[in-house]
Write a protein that holds these residues in place. Structure first.
Motif: not given
Length: 161
Positions: A141-161
């Motif tokens: 949520r904190a970075v999405a608007a900035e990335m969308k505004g630039r037209g580029w960005g990557r968010i990678i979610n890593i989880a383990s069980a």
């Protein structure tokens, strides 16, 4: 090349694979020569900070990290409590101020507790949800608007069980 510092803690392989998914040349290393040659250096966060620092010292890496920083590589540390939305907002603001725009976020935090449900402490449950689930939401949520505004960005979610 991106050097991911191997301090014998954390989920380093997942961080390397995340960079490789972005076609970045990344390696996990404790070799001072490789760290010195790297274009970028990543020191993934870890909850077991004391153990991580012992491992860094045993490999004589603090001096190398200081050397790389003195040579001009930007180095940043944060002790943000990722279970607190306001701490995440502060981390993002400090990162922008220190390093500029945020292009890639790797959400790679988590804790675990195992117990029968009737014995499972409610506080532990709340902490697991706050760290393993809510922190990724707040970071995104904190970075999405900035990335969308630039037209580029990557968010990678890593989880383990």
């Amino acid at each position: 090349m991106i050097a991911i510092i191997d301090y014998r803690a954390g989920n380093l392989t997942s961080v390397r694979l995340a960079f490789e998914a972005l076609d970045a040349d990344a390696c996990i290393t404790a070799d001072p020569a490789v760290i010195r040659r790297a274009e970028r250096v990543v020191f993934p966060g870890v909850g077991a900070a004391r153990a991580a620092m012992r491992n860094l010292r045993s490999r004589e890496l603090p001096a190398v990290i200081r050397e790389v920083a003195a040579a001009g590589t930007k180095v940043m540390f944060s002790d943000a409590n990722m279970m607190k939305p306001e701490a995440i907002e502060r981390l993002i603001a400090e990162t922008r101020a220190e390093l500029g725009s945020i292009d890639i976020v790797v959400n790679n935090v988590g804790i675990q507790h195992v117990a029968p449900v009737e014995e499972f402490p409610v506080a532990k449950w709340d902490a697991i949800l706050a760290l393993n689930l809510s922190s990724a939401f707040h970071m995104t949520r904190a970075v999405a608007a900035e990335m969308k505004g630039r037209g580029w960005g990557r968010i990678i979610n890593i989880a383990s069980a």
